[in-house]
Every structure is written in structure tokens, then in C-alpha cells.
Design a protein around this motif. Structure first.
Motif, PDB file in Angstrom:
ATOM      1  N   ARG A  51       0.810  -1.222   0.000  1.00  0.00           N
ATOM      2  CA  ARG A  51       0.000   0.000   0.000  1.00  0.00           C
ATOM      3  C   ARG A  51       0.841   1.268   0.000  1.00  0.00           C
ATOM      4  NH1 ARG A  51      -5.240  -1.307   0.781  1.00  0.00           N
ATOM      5  NH2 ARG A  51      -5.828   0.778   1.384  1.00  0.00           N
ATOM      6  N   SER A  52       2.185   1.141   0.187  1.00  0.00           N
ATOM      7  CA  SER A  52       3.032   2.337   0.158  1.00  0.00           C
ATOM      8  C   SER A  52       3.191   2.775  -1.303  1.00  0.00           C
ATOM      9  CB  SER A  52       4.411   2.006   0.740  1.00  0.00           C
ATOM     10  OG  SER A  52       5.073   1.104  -0.126  1.00  0.00           O
ATOM     11  N   PRO A  53       3.602   4.048  -1.554  1.00  0.00           N
ATOM     12  CA  PRO A  53       3.720   4.495  -2.952  1.00  0.00           C
ATOM     13  C   PRO A  53       4.655   3.573  -3.739  1.00  0.00           C
ATOM     14  CG  PRO A  53       4.025   6.359  -1.459  1.00  0.00           C
ATOM     15  CD  PRO A  53       3.883   5.126  -0.599  1.00  0.00           C
ATOM     16  N   TRP A  54       5.793   3.221  -3.138  1.00  0.00           N
ATOM     17  CA  TRP A  54       6.761   2.377  -3.844  1.00  0.00           C
ATOM     18  C   TRP A  54       6.184   0.978  -4.085  1.00  0.00           C
ATOM     19  CZ3 TRP A  54      10.504   3.373  -6.880  1.00  0.00           C
ATOM     20  CH2 TRP A  54      11.482   2.426  -7.169  1.00  0.00           C
ATOM     21  N   GLY A  55       5.518   0.431  -3.060  1.00  0.00           N
ATOM     22  CA  GLY A  55       4.930  -0.896  -3.175  1.00  0.00           C
ATOM     23  C   GLY A  55       3.879  -0.934  -4.272  1.00  0.00           C
ATOM     24  N   ARG A  56       3.027   0.096  -4.313  1.00  0.00           N
ATOM     25  CA  ARG A  56       1.975   0.148  -5.341  1.00  0.00           C
ATOM     26  C   ARG A  56       2.592   0.232  -6.738  1.00  0.00           C
ATOM     27  NH1 ARG A  56      -1.092   3.700  -1.962  1.00  0.00           N
ATOM     28  NH2 ARG A  56      -0.311   5.461  -3.148  1.00  0.00           N
ATOM     29  N   PHE A  57       3.670   0.998  -6.814  1.00  0.00           N
ATOM     30  CA  PHE A  57       4.363   1.156  -8.085  1.00  0.00           C
ATOM     31  C   PHE A  57       4.899  -0.202  -8.553  1.00  0.00           C
ATOM     32  CE2 PHE A  57       8.446   2.466 -10.247  1.00  0.00           C
ATOM     33  CZ  PHE A  57       7.850   2.937 -11.403  1.00  0.00           C
ATOM     34  N   ARG A  58       5.526  -0.949  -7.639  1.00  0.00           N
ATOM     35  CA  ARG A  58       6.083  -2.267  -7.989  1.00  0.00           C
ATOM     36  C   ARG A  58       4.990  -3.210  -8.504  1.00  0.00           C
ATOM     37  NH1 ARG A  58      11.689  -3.142  -7.132  1.00  0.00           N
ATOM     38  NH2 ARG A  58      11.030  -5.193  -7.829  1.00  0.00           N
ATOM     39  N   VAL A  59       3.858  -3.190  -7.822  1.00  0.00           N
ATOM     40  CA  VAL A  59       2.771  -4.086  -8.223  1.00  0.00           C
ATOM     41  C   VAL A  59       2.279  -3.712  -9.628  1.00  0.00           C
ATOM     42  CG1 VAL A  59       0.386  -4.759  -7.713  1.00  0.00           C
ATOM     43  CG2 VAL A  59       2.056  -4.560  -5.859  1.00  0.00           C
ATOM     44  N   ALA A  60       2.153  -2.387  -9.868  1.00  0.00           N
ATOM     45  CA  ALA A  60       1.685  -1.930 -11.183  1.00  0.00           C
ATOM     46  C   ALA A  60       2.680  -2.339 -12.269  1.00  0.00           C
ATOM     47  CB  ALA A  60       1.503  -0.412 -11.169  1.00  0.00           C
ATOM     48  N   VAL A  61       3.981  -2.240 -11.967  1.00  0.00           N
ATOM     49  CA  VAL A  61       4.996  -2.612 -12.959  1.00  0.00           C
ATOM     50  C   VAL A  61       4.879  -4.102 -13.283  1.00  0.00           C
ATOM     51  CG1 VAL A  61       7.487  -2.843 -13.403  1.00  0.00           C
ATOM     52  CG2 VAL A  61       6.606  -0.762 -12.340  1.00  0.00           C
ATOM     53  N   GLU A  62       4.673  -4.927 -12.262  1.00  0.00           N
ATOM     54  CA  GLU A  62       4.563  -6.381 -12.503  1.00  0.00           C
ATOM     55  C   GLU A  62       3.393  -6.686 -13.438  1.00  0.00           C
ATOM     56  OE1 GLU A  62       4.328  -8.410  -8.732  1.00  0.00           O
ATOM     57  OE2 GLU A  62       6.235  -7.484  -8.142  1.00  0.00           O
ATOM     58  N   ARG A  63       2.293  -5.997 -13.214  1.00  0.00           N
ATOM     59  CA  ARG A  63       1.101  -6.239 -14.024  1.00  0.00           C
ATOM     60  C   ARG A  63       1.361  -5.828 -15.483  1.00  0.00           C
ATOM     61  NH1 ARG A  63      -3.823  -2.800 -14.173  1.00  0.00           N
ATOM     62  NH2 ARG A  63      -5.121  -3.912 -15.640  1.00  0.00           N
ATOM     63  N   PHE A  64       1.987  -4.693 -15.620  1.00  0.00           N
ATOM     64  CA  PHE A  64       2.311  -4.166 -16.947  1.00  0.00           C
ATOM     65  C   PHE A  64       3.270  -5.112 -17.674  1.00  0.00           C
ATOM     66  CE2 PHE A  64       4.803  -0.815 -19.377  1.00  0.00           C
ATOM     67  CZ  PHE A  64       3.909  -0.793 -20.413  1.00  0.00           C
ATOM     68  N   ASP A  65       4.275  -5.612 -16.944  1.00  0.00           N
ATOM     69  CA  ASP A  65       5.267  -6.522 -17.534  1.00  0.00           C
ATOM     70  C   ASP A  65       4.620  -7.765 -18.109  1.00  0.00           C
ATOM     71  OD1 ASP A  65       7.342  -4.968 -17.052  1.00  0.00           O
ATOM     72  OD2 ASP A  65       8.383  -6.302 -15.656  1.00  0.00           O
ATOM     73  N   ALA A  66       3.682  -8.319 -17.357  1.00  0.00           N
ATOM     74  CA  ALA A  66       3.053  -9.552 -17.806  1.00  0.00           C
ATOM     75  C   ALA A  66       2.359  -9.308 -19.149  1.00  0.00           C
ATOM     76  CB  ALA A  66       2.054 -10.030 -16.759  1.00  0.00           C
ATOM     77  N   LEU A  67       1.679  -8.148 -19.269  1.00  0.00           N
ATOM     78  CA  LEU A  67       0.986  -7.828 -20.524  1.00  0.00           C
ATOM     79  C   LEU A  67       1.968  -7.621 -21.674  1.00  0.00           C
ATOM     80  CD1 LEU A  67      -1.716  -5.280 -19.368  1.00  0.00           C
ATOM     81  CD2 LEU A  67      -2.133  -7.451 -20.498  1.00  0.00           C
ATOM     82  N   LEU A  68       3.074  -6.919 -21.357  1.00  0.00           N
ATOM     83  CA  LEU A  68       4.061  -6.636 -22.401  1.00  0.00           C
ATOM     84  C   LEU A  68       4.668  -7.920 -22.937  1.00  0.00           C
ATOM     85  CD1 LEU A  68       6.308  -3.609 -21.459  1.00  0.00           C
ATOM     86  CD2 LEU A  68       4.649  -3.844 -23.265  1.00  0.00           C
ATOM     87  N   LEU A  69       5.006  -8.831 -22.022  1.00  0.00           N
ATOM     88  CA  LEU A  69       5.627 -10.084 -22.463  1.00  0.00           C
ATOM     89  C   LEU A  69       4.645 -10.892 -23.306  1.00  0.00           C
ATOM     90  CD1 LEU A  69       7.689 -10.883 -19.262  1.00  0.00           C
ATOM     91  CD2 LEU A  69       8.575 -10.202 -21.497  1.00  0.00           C
ATOM     92  N   GLU A  70       3.367 -10.778 -22.979  1.00  0.00           N
ATOM     93  CA  GLU A  70       2.351 -11.451 -23.798  1.00  0.00           C
ATOM     94  C   GLU A  70       2.327 -10.892 -25.224  1.00  0.00           C
ATOM     95  OE1 GLU A  70      -1.816 -11.266 -22.513  1.00  0.00           O
ATOM     96  OE2 GLU A  70      -1.077 -12.073 -20.614  1.00  0.00           O
ATOM     97  N   ILE A  71       2.376  -9.542 -25.298  1.00  0.00           N
ATOM     98  CA  ILE A  71       2.360  -8.887 -26.621  1.00  0.00           C
ATOM     99  C   ILE A  71       3.575  -9.322 -27.439  1.00  0.00           C
ATOM    100  CG2 ILE A  71       2.820  -6.655 -27.728  1.00  0.00           C
ATOM    101  CD1 ILE A  71       0.290  -6.065 -26.930  1.00  0.00           C
ATOM    102  N   VAL A  72       4.746  -9.330 -26.791  1.00  0.00           N
ATOM    103  CA  VAL A  72       5.971  -9.717 -27.499  1.00  0.00           C
ATOM    104  C   VAL A  72       5.815 -11.145 -28.019  1.00  0.00           C
ATOM    105  CG1 VAL A  72       8.437 -10.225 -27.212  1.00  0.00           C
ATOM    106  CG2 VAL A  72       7.476  -8.132 -26.214  1.00  0.00           C
ATOM    107  N   ALA A  73       5.307 -12.039 -27.167  1.00  0.00           N
ATOM    108  CA  ALA A  73       5.163 -13.446 -27.567  1.00  0.00           C
ATOM    109  C   ALA A  73       4.188 -13.561 -28.754  1.00  0.00           C
ATOM    110  CB  ALA A  73       4.668 -14.274 -26.382  1.00  0.00           C
TER     111      ALA A  73
END
Ligand code: HEM
Length: 428
Positions: free
Chosen positions: A192-214
Motif C-alpha cells: 500500500r506504500s507508494p513504492w509498493g503500489r508502483f512495484r505491483v503496477a509494474v509487474e502487471r504491466f510486464d506480464a501484458l508486455l511479455l504477452e504482446i511480445v510473444a
């Protein structure tokens, strides 16, 4: 070693001024302390010396990356940018990455993207009526352009998912208080901290990006639609040993293009509308359809309101710039904002006058520097200028008025400076 003079106010005060009123802050310290000037902010552990005179700017852009790496200035972006990011690399590895990434942005390949950019711009502007905040609309449009042209997203669903993930990631780093909180406490204090929320958002984004690349890789292997996006062209890259890029590497390239190309283009376009609304004669001439004048408007917007104010480098060894000895550890920066407002180079520097570009006396490579310079010059500059031209072309027939007559001042939003009301317009 004495550093050039600069404000003696505490770093906290300078950080707040730098973020809330960057234009006024730079103009004030330049007026008071001259060129160069030393500032202290929370962005850097050591002071930063800003230069704006052409000779000094040239020397900064030519500094050996082994002595003055630029990548370290982006270090705070590492969790999002990734280890292979062009933004973080220096020296040979950086040059190799640049060669790979720049290919899609030149010549025929780049021109092939123009019709889709023009179409997306027309579609966005056809929805404008009443009160419009240009920055919000331009963020939406520049994301859409990057998703369709760079990432090769096709279906509405692909675009929608990626857009939400990007917004979720960037939302946390756009507000100055969040950024300041993260710069001060770059620790994960829970989800719930700003940094923690940022990390979670990055993980979600990464999963989508890797899907697009594949997905794009599978399409390409199946012989489908090669070259219709920057990603498709990047998939064709071969490193010197003939190896294809890994998925993680491609992911880092896409994020670098997104980070480099989204907010900077949206901010520049918001400024274009903010200026255009207050200069009806410029808008009337835009309507006449002269391509040279259109280009002059783009260049003048980027001069008078550059989205990035500095191109910073960290000194690992002592160097001399414009005859001044500077110690290792400090940061130096070409100050794009001040360099493009020098009265000695740009008569009536504060005025928005596209005509100046048609009156001869083209500027030198170190007086018009909205894209920086040297080996780190913006990798997407031809794309960015094309995008601005297409959006302005599409805006030619709109009737645009400012909501308030006075010009909007600059404020910082993440790394770029934007109009403080976001470019508030009345359409029609
Ligand atoms: C008007 C819009 C833009 C402006 C004002 C702008 C400005 C800049 C500046 C000042 C730099 C840093 C130069 C330095 O440190 O010396 C930069 C780097 C970069 N820009 Fe842009 N940019 C814009 C649009 C774009 C677009 C559309 C893309 C890609 C689609 C892009 C991709 C990049 C990349 C990848 C870098 C890093 C280059 C490197 O480190 O070698 N930019 N940009």
C-alpha cells in the motif's frame, strides 16, 4: 574546488521550486547568478551545475561517457526501465543498443507510420468540443499512438488493457508529492506504500508486455504482417553475433520508447495548443496549409516550451567545462530551457514567433536543443516531430480559444514540464 554560484536556500526549498515552478525558478536563478549556476535538489545526491552557453553545451554533449555517464541520472527508473534499457546503459553497450533501436525511426520505415498517426490524430480531434484540457487528451492520444504504432496493438481489447496498465503505473509517479515520497523512501514498505503500489503496477504491466511480445513473435514466425509496427521491426534485429533479442530485452526497449516518447510528446503537444490558442494569427496561417510553416510551428513550440528542461550527466572524474574546473561527483547539465531563451541567440526569446524559422539564420546544433545532443540525443526525435506535425495539421480547422487570456505557467509532471492548467481550451 569552488562550484559556480547558486541559490543558498535549502535543498528542500529548491526541490519544491524546481518542481512547482520550473520555468520561473530557472529564469530567476539565471538572472541572479548568471551562467553557469549550481542548484541543490533531492533529485541528485550531489549539486548540479547548469550550463546554457553554446560552447559549454557543446562540451557537455561531447563528454566521454566513461567520465560523464548519462545512464546514472536515470537510475531511479531502473525498476521500471529494466536492466537492458538504453536509458540506463552507457559506453559501448549504449551505442550498440542505440543502433538497434534507431533503425525503425528513420527514412521510409518511419514515413510508413505517418498515415496511421494522422488518422489517430484526426479521430481524437473530431471529438473535441466545449472545454477541453489539451494535456489530458494528448496523453490519451500519444499513448494510443505508441500502443498502435510502436507496440503494434491491434484490437480495442489489447489497447484498452495496455492503456489501463500504463495509467496504473504512471499515476503513481506523476504527482510531485508521490515522486518526492518515492525519492526519499525508495523502499518497499508494503503493497500500500507508494513504492509498493508502483512495484505491483509494474509487474502487471510486464506480464501484458511479455504477452504482446510473444504474440507478435508467433505471428512473425508464422509469416504474418512483418514491419507494420516498431515492435515488428525490432523483432527483426540481430545483434553482432546474429542473435535475436530476448523477450526481456524487447520488453526493455518497448518501455524505453514508452518512457521516452509518451509524456514528452503529450507535454509538447499540450504546449502547442496552449500557445496556438493565444496566437490566432499563427493559427490562421497554419490553416493555409504551408508545410514549411507547419514545421516552423513545431520547432518554435519545442524551442519556447521544451518538455525536458535539462540533459544531465554525472561526473566520475574532474573535468573542465567552458574553462571551469568541476570536481568528480557533481552533476552537470545542458539546460535546454535556458539555452533556448538566450536573447543573444534568439531575439525576443520569450515570444512565440514561428516566422523566425522562415526568416533565415537557422540556429546551430547547440542553440536549438529540445532533443538534447551528442550520443544521447533523443532516439525518437524524427517520430516526435512527425507526430506533432500530424496533430497540428489535424487541428488546423478547429476554432480554439483560451479559457483565460493569460498564458499558462510551467509546472513539472514527472520528468517533463507541462502547462499548469494542462492547456485549458474552448473549442468552437
Ligand atoms: C516532443 C517530444 C520529445 C522530446 C521533447 C524528447 C526529448 C528527449 C531528450 C531531451 C532526451 C535526452 C537527451 C540527453 O540526455 O541528451 C531524450 C531521450 C530519448 N528519447 Fe525523446 N523526446 C521526445 C519524444 C520521443 C519519442 C516519440 C520517442 C520514441 C518513440 C523518444 C525516445 C527517446 C529515447 C529512447 C531516449 C534515450 C536516448 C538515449 O539514451 O540514447 N523520445 N528525448
Amino acid at each position: 574546488m569552488d562550484l559556480p554560484p547558486g541559490p543558498r536556500a535549502p535543498a528542500l526549498w529548491q526541490t519544491v521550486a524546481w518542481m512547482s515552478r520550473p520555468g520561473a525558478f530557472l529564469t530567476r536563478i539565471h538572472g541572479r547568478y548568471g551562467d553557469p549556476v549550481t542548484i541543490r535538489t533531492y533529485w541528485t545526491d550531489e549539486p548540479m551545475v547548469l550550463f546554457s552557453a553554446p560552447d559549454a553545451v557543446r562540451e557537455i554533449f561531447r563528454l566521454d561517457p566513461a567520465i560523464a555517464p548519462a545512464g546514472q541520472s536515470w537510475e531511479f527508473l531502473r525498476p521500471f526501465a529494466g536492466p537492458d534499457s538504453i536509458l540506463l546503459l552507457d559506453g559501448e553497450m549504449h551505442l550498440r543498443e542505440r543502433r538497434l533501436m534507431q533503425a525503425p525511426f528513420h527514412g521510409e520505415r518511419m514515413r510508413a507510420f505517418t498515415p496511421i498517426v494522422a488518422e489517430l490524430a484526426r479521430r481524437e480531434l473530431s471529438t473535441w468540443s466545449g472545454r477541453v484540457i489539451a494535456l489530458e487528451r494528448m496523453r490519451r492520444l500519444t499513448i494510443e499512438i505508441i500502443l498502435r504504432v510502436v507496440f503494434g496493438a491491434r484490437s480495442e481489447q489489447e489497447v484498452g488493457q495496455l492503456r489501463d496498465a500504463i495509467e496504473g503505473t504512471l499515476a503513481g509517479v506523476r504527482s510531485p508529492s508521490q515522486v518526492l515520497a518515492m525519492a526519499l523512501v525508495r523502499r518497499d514498505l508494503g503493497r500500500r506504500s507508494p513504492w509498493g503500489r508502483f512495484r505491483v503496477a509494474v509487474e502487471r504491466f510486464d506480464a501484458l508486455l511479455l504477452e504482446i511480445v510473444a504474440r507478435r513473435r508467433a505471428e512473425q514466425l508464422g509469416g504474418g504482417r512483418a514491419g507494420d509496427s516498431v515492435l515488428a521491426l525490432l523483432l527483426e534485429q540481430r545483434e553482432e553475433q546474429g542473435n535475436a533479442p530476448t523477450d526481456r530485452h524487447l520488453r526493455d526497449q518497448l518501455v524505453a520508447l514508452l518512457v521516452g516518447g509518451h509524456d514528452s510528446s503529450a507535454a509538447s503537444l499540450a504546449w502547442a495548443f496552449e500557445r496556438l490558442a493565444r496566437h490566432p494569427a499563427v493559427h490562421a496561417r497554419l490553416r493555409e496549409g504551408d508545410p514549411a510553416y507547419l514545421d516552423a510551428i513545431v520547432k518554435e513550440v519545442l524551442r519556447v516550451r521544451p518538455a525536458l528542461t535539462i540533459a544531465p550527466r554525472r561526473l566520475l572524474e574532474p573535468v573542465r567545462i567552458a574553462g571551469r574546473a568541476l570536481p568528480a561527483g557533481v552533476h552537470v547539465a545542458a539546460c535546454l530551457w535556458l539555452a533556448q531563451r538566450r536573447e543573444d541567440l534568439w531575439p525576443q526569446a520569450g515570444a512565440f514567433r514561428p516566422e523566425r524559422w522562415l526568416e533565415g539564420g537557422a540556429p546551430t546544433a547547440v542553440s536549438w536543443i529540445p532533443f538534447g545532443g551528442g550520443v544521447r540525443r533523443c532516439a525518437g526525435a524524427p517520430f516526435a516531430e512527425m507526430e506533432m506535425r500530424e496533430v497540428l495539421r489535424a487541428a488546423a480547422d478547429l476554432t480554439i480559444r483560451p479559457v483565460r487570456p493569460e498564458g499558462e505557467r510551467a509546472r513539472r509532471s514527472m520528468l517533463v514540464v507541462v502547462p499548469h492548467r494542462g492547456g485549458e481550451l474552448l473549442i468552437g
